[in-house]
Enzyme design. Structure first.
Site, PDB file in Angstrom:
ATOM      1  N   LYS A  13       7.784  -2.816  -2.587  1.00  0.00           N
ATOM      2  CA  LYS A  13       7.821  -1.382  -2.246  1.00  0.00           C
ATOM      3  C   LYS A  13       9.231  -0.814  -2.397  1.00  0.00           C
ATOM      4  O   LYS A  13       9.421   0.246  -2.984  1.00  0.00           O
ATOM      5  CB  LYS A  13       7.324  -1.162  -0.800  1.00  0.00           C
ATOM      6  N   ARG A  88       2.360   2.027   9.258  1.00  0.00           N
ATOM      7  CA  ARG A  88       2.080   0.595   9.312  1.00  0.00           C
ATOM      8  C   ARG A  88       0.994   0.244  10.310  1.00  0.00           C
ATOM      9  O   ARG A  88       0.634  -0.929  10.419  1.00  0.00           O
ATOM     10  CB  ARG A  88       3.356  -0.118   9.758  1.00  0.00           C
ATOM     11  N   ARG A 127      14.805 -13.441  -1.542  1.00  0.00           N
ATOM     12  CA  ARG A 127      15.373 -12.088  -1.687  1.00  0.00           C
ATOM     13  C   ARG A 127      16.818 -12.058  -1.182  1.00  0.00           C
ATOM     14  O   ARG A 127      17.173 -12.666  -0.186  1.00  0.00           O
ATOM     15  CB  ARG A 127      14.554 -11.069  -0.895  1.00  0.00           C
ATOM     16  N   ARG A 161      18.129 -11.396   4.584  1.00  0.00           N
ATOM     17  CA  ARG A 161      17.679 -10.783   5.839  1.00  0.00           C
ATOM     18  C   ARG A 161      17.187 -11.825   6.834  1.00  0.00           C
ATOM     19  O   ARG A 161      16.541 -12.801   6.454  1.00  0.00           O
ATOM     20  CB  ARG A 161      16.549  -9.781   5.550  1.00  0.00           C
ATOM     21  N   ARG A 172       5.190 -11.568   9.835  1.00  0.00           N
ATOM     22  CA  ARG A 172       5.053 -10.237   9.224  1.00  0.00           C
ATOM     23  C   ARG A 172       3.768 -10.142   8.408  1.00  0.00           C
ATOM     24  O   ARG A 172       3.104  -9.099   8.397  1.00  0.00           O
ATOM     25  CB  ARG A 172       6.274  -9.952   8.332  1.00  0.00           C
TER      26      ARG A 172
HETATM   27  P1  AP5 Z   1      11.147  -5.706  -2.155  1.00  0.00           P
HETATM   28  O1  AP5 Z   1      11.115  -4.565  -3.119  1.00  0.00           O
HETATM   29  O2  AP5 Z   1      12.344  -5.836  -1.287  1.00  0.00           O
HETATM   30  O3  AP5 Z   1       9.793  -5.703  -1.290  1.00  0.00           O
HETATM   31  P2  AP5 Z   1       9.339  -4.774  -0.099  1.00  0.00           P
HETATM   32  O4  AP5 Z   1       7.883  -4.557  -0.252  1.00  0.00           O
HETATM   33  O5  AP5 Z   1      10.202  -3.550   0.019  1.00  0.00           O
HETATM   34  O6  AP5 Z   1       9.612  -5.779   1.085  1.00  0.00           O
HETATM   35  P3  AP5 Z   1      10.157  -5.572   2.561  1.00  0.00           P
HETATM   36  O7  AP5 Z   1      10.234  -6.941   3.149  1.00  0.00           O
HETATM   37  O8  AP5 Z   1      11.415  -4.750   2.597  1.00  0.00           O
HETATM   38  O9  AP5 Z   1       9.018  -4.807   3.200  1.00  0.00           O
HETATM   39  P4  AP5 Z   1       8.682  -4.773   4.643  1.00  0.00           P
HETATM   40  O10 AP5 Z   1       7.683  -3.709   4.648  1.00  0.00           O
HETATM   41  O11 AP5 Z   1       8.264  -6.004   5.305  1.00  0.00           O
HETATM   42  O12 AP5 Z   1      10.100  -4.523   5.351  1.00  0.00           O
HETATM   43  P5  AP5 Z   1      10.717  -3.222   5.970  1.00  0.00           P
HETATM   44  O13 AP5 Z   1      12.133  -3.200   5.614  1.00  0.00           O
HETATM   45  O14 AP5 Z   1       9.874  -2.039   5.709  1.00  0.00           O
HETATM   46  O15 AP5 Z   1      10.930  -7.050  -2.996  1.00  0.00           O
HETATM   47  C1  AP5 Z   1      10.914  -8.299  -2.348  1.00  0.00           C
HETATM   48  C2  AP5 Z   1      11.543  -9.366  -3.277  1.00  0.00           C
HETATM   49  O16 AP5 Z   1      10.720  -9.525  -4.422  1.00  0.00           O
HETATM   50  C3  AP5 Z   1      12.929  -8.982  -3.808  1.00  0.00           C
HETATM   51  O17 AP5 Z   1      13.700 -10.145  -3.916  1.00  0.00           O
HETATM   52  C4  AP5 Z   1      12.649  -8.389  -5.192  1.00  0.00           C
HETATM   53  O18 AP5 Z   1      13.746  -8.597  -6.054  1.00  0.00           O
HETATM   54  C5  AP5 Z   1      11.437  -9.199  -5.621  1.00  0.00           C
HETATM   55  N1  AP5 Z   1      10.504  -8.435  -6.440  1.00  0.00           N
HETATM   56  C6  AP5 Z   1      10.092  -7.152  -6.242  1.00  0.00           C
HETATM   57  N2  AP5 Z   1       9.193  -6.798  -7.173  1.00  0.00           N
HETATM   58  C7  AP5 Z   1       9.024  -7.900  -7.978  1.00  0.00           C
HETATM   59  C8  AP5 Z   1       8.206  -8.161  -9.109  1.00  0.00           C
HETATM   60  N3  AP5 Z   1       7.366  -7.234  -9.605  1.00  0.00           N
HETATM   61  N4  AP5 Z   1       8.276  -9.393  -9.671  1.00  0.00           N
HETATM   62  C9  AP5 Z   1       9.111 -10.360  -9.180  1.00  0.00           C
HETATM   63  N5  AP5 Z   1       9.918 -10.159  -8.099  1.00  0.00           N
HETATM   64  C10 AP5 Z   1       9.865  -8.939  -7.511  1.00  0.00           C
HETATM   65  O19 AP5 Z   1      10.550  -3.541   7.533  1.00  0.00           O
HETATM   66  C11 AP5 Z   1      11.299  -4.527   8.167  1.00  0.00           C
HETATM   67  C12 AP5 Z   1      10.973  -4.538   9.636  1.00  0.00           C
HETATM   68  O20 AP5 Z   1      11.278  -3.246  10.212  1.00  0.00           O
HETATM   69  C13 AP5 Z   1       9.500  -4.740   9.994  1.00  0.00           C
HETATM   70  O21 AP5 Z   1       9.134  -6.114  10.017  1.00  0.00           O
HETATM   71  C14 AP5 Z   1       9.433  -4.091  11.382  1.00  0.00           C
HETATM   72  O22 AP5 Z   1      10.005  -4.921  12.362  1.00  0.00           O
HETATM   73  C15 AP5 Z   1      10.331  -2.883  11.208  1.00  0.00           C
HETATM   74  N6  AP5 Z   1       9.590  -1.705  10.729  1.00  0.00           N
HETATM   75  C16 AP5 Z   1       9.807  -1.037   9.571  1.00  0.00           C
HETATM   76  N7  AP5 Z   1       8.942  -0.034   9.442  1.00  0.00           N
HETATM   77  C17 AP5 Z   1       8.150  -0.058  10.543  1.00  0.00           C
HETATM   78  C18 AP5 Z   1       7.046   0.721  10.963  1.00  0.00           C
HETATM   79  N8  AP5 Z   1       6.587   1.727  10.219  1.00  0.00           N
HETATM   80  N9  AP5 Z   1       6.453   0.394  12.129  1.00  0.00           N
HETATM   81  C19 AP5 Z   1       6.916  -0.620  12.899  1.00  0.00           C
HETATM   82  N10 AP5 Z   1       7.956  -1.402  12.551  1.00  0.00           N
HETATM   83  C20 AP5 Z   1       8.565  -1.133  11.369  1.00  0.00           C
END
Ligand code: AP5
Length: 303
Positions: A13, A88, A127, A161, A172
């Site tokens: 994402k 979420r 990552r 991270r 997660r």
């Molecule tokens: P990446 O693009 O970083 O993936 P992502 O989907 O953004 O992953 P996140 O882990 O950031 O999502 P998340 O939703 O768990 O975390 P968030 O920060 O929102 O890609 C991942 C890896 O794959 C990278 O190394 C990339 O290079 C590689 N990659 C990407 N695309 C690829 C492809 N096509 N092919 C090969 N490799 C690829 O949330 C973190 C924490 O914040 C949560 O756990 C929670 O505690 C809190 N939080 C955030 N939002 C909320 C909410 N709305 N409600 C409650 N808690 C929340």
């Protein structure tokens, strides 16, 4: 256009949102990035959410709803935005609908990025990200040109991270399947899914196809003088989101107030500049000029 990127942790994402910011000039709103910024700044909110995030748990709905309510009301979101990591939970989805409905707005499309759990584990454990500009890398598939150095801003020392340790990733994933995946039923007809296991370029192209198709449908509806199924009351009613609107509006307002009191002045978003820099007709709803794409890249797009 108001877009939700929807998918499990590590589906891509953030990677795709950053590309869409470049392509379309609308800001990425990542609740994860906003919360990590609070932790980095050691604000009261950051201290409150630090442990929950490290362990892979979810931050409370009130906090993230208030953040998004405040952030989406800013000037640079007037032409649209890309939600990354929000909503979420079902209550977050309902609150989002209520806050947009109160402004006469609606989500245009939810783009689901599908990815199996084993791919997710491999991606997150490998990552690395830049703590300075937010660029995202992977130890094998998206390495920086110079080891441990950000291609975009030159910052040395890429970060792994805390919540990308395997235990936290598994937690997660559990949260995603139990609490986030049910949002699919809320978004029904505006959810379009792409195959997230393709290369990053192919995923971007597939998302562009989805966005182009939505825009085309909206134009056709407009020409026929019909209300868009993706906008206004029809969307809320059609997805069972409107019923709880009144009480959610109240909770959004209350949460918004406390968020503003605690930390609004410290929330930052790295994408503001690019969004502000786009000076196209701000008052015109037809805002996105879709870049050209190859028909060969239709692969991987499904409803
Ligand atoms: P990446 O693009 O970083 O993936 P992502 O989907 O953004 O992953 P996140 O882990 O950031 O999502 P998340 O939703 O768990 O975390 P968030 O920060 O929102 O890609 C991942 C890896 O794959 C990278 O190394 C990339 O290079 C590689 N990659 C990407 N695309 C690829 C492809 N096509 N092919 C090969 N490799 C690829 O949330 C973190 C924490 O914040 C949560 O756990 C929670 O505690 C809190 N939080 C955030 N939002 C909320 C909410 N709305 N409600 C409650 N808690 C929340």
């Amino acid at each position: 256009m108001r877009i939700i990127l929807f998918g499990p942790p590590g589906a891509g994402k953030g990677t795709q949102a950053k590309r869409l910011v470049e392509l379309y000039g609308i800001p990425q709103l990542s609740t994860g990035d906003m919360l990590r910024e609070q932790i980095k700044l050691q604000t009261p909110l950051g201290l409150q959410v630090d442990a929950v995030m490290k362990s892979g748990g979810l931050v409370s709905d009130d906090i993230v709803v208030a953040m998004i309510n405040e952030r989406t009301s800013r000037e640079d979101c007037h032409k649209g935005f890309i939600l990354d990591g929000f909503p979420r939970t079902i209550p977050q989805g309902r609150a989002l609908n209520a806050m947009l409905e109160a402004r006469g707005e609606a989500i245009d499309v939810v783009v689901g990025i599908d990815c199996p759990d084993d791919v997710i584990r491999e991606r997150t454990v490998n990552r690395r990200s830049c703590s300075s500009c937010g660029a995202i890398y992977h130890l094998t598939s998206m390495r920086p040109t110079v080891d441990d150095t950000c291609d975009r801003c030159g910052h040395v020392g890429l970060t792994h991270r805390d919540d990308d340790q395997l235990d936290a990733v598994n937690k997660r994933l559990g949260k995603f399947h139990n609490e986030t995946a049910p949002l699919r039923t809320l978004y029904g007809q505006i959810l379009q899914t792409v195959d997230g296991t393709q290369s990053p370029d192919e995923v971007t192209a597939a998302i562009q196809v989805v966005l182009e198709s939505v825009r085309r449908q909206q134009r056709l509806k407009g020409l026929a003088g019909l209300a868009s199924p993706y906008a206004g009351e029809g969307y809320g009613a059609g997805h069972g989101l409107a019923a709880a609107g009144g009480s959610i509006k109240a909770s959004v307002a209350a949460a918004g107030a406390s968020w503003a009191d605690d930390s609004a002045s410290t929330v930052t978003d790295d994408d503001d500049d690019s969004a502000d820099g786009d000076s196209a007709d701000d008052d015109d709803e037809e805002i996105i000029e879709l870049p050209k794409r190859s028909p060969a890249l239709l692969k991987g797009v499904g409803a």
